[in-house]
Design a protein around this motif. Structure first.
Motif: not given
Length: 148
Positions: A59-67
């Motif tokens: 949940k809300n891991g989109l930024i970590l995914f992108a990085v």
């Protein structure tokens, strides 16, 4: 074998001189060092990308995914510079034999993103194998013998 080493060390052009020629001569690595560096950088990049893909499902891991996914892809792509050198790698990147492998994209849909992550890993592996003499042929024969 000597011709192969000259090509992989960037010595195939006899006319190369000046600043670029001096940089190439001063930064050549042995074939064994190139392969070890390629494998280490490639594996690190793939691991970062896999970690990023895991973050996609949190949940809300989109930024970590992108990085992590971006860092992993950049690292894995830079690993191919150890095989041919950065200038030759950039020049040969759009060779027709590598065109399909350079065109895999990522979409916003999570299952599709996962599918394209896997496809991108496979295309990067196939792209990287194109710089190792006879590596693609060995992989083809290995899969053919496994499926037969």
């Amino acid at each position: 074998m000597d011709k192969l080493r000259r090509v992989l060390n960037g010595e195939e052009d006899e006319n190369e001189s000046g600043l670029v020629g001096q940089i190439v001569e001063g930064s050549t690595l042995s074939w064994g060092t190139r392969l070890k560096s390629f494998v280490a950088c490639f594996i690190f990049g793939i691991l970062c990308s896999i970690l990023g893909t895991v973050f996609l499902w949190l949940k809300n891991g989109l930024i970590l995914f992108a990085v992590f996914y971006t860092l992993g892809n950049i690292c894995a792509l830079c690993s191919t510079c150890f095989l041919m050198g950065p200038l030759k790698q950039l020049k040969r990147m759009f060779n027709p034999a590598r065109a399909i492998a350079t065109s895999v994209m990522l979409w916003k849909n999570k299952p599709l993103a996962l599918l394209f992550c896997v496809l991108q890993f496979l295309s990067l592996t196939w792209y990287s194998l194109s710089y190792i003499p006879y590596a693609r042929d060995m992989v083809k024969k290995c899969f053919t013998s496994c499926l037969a």
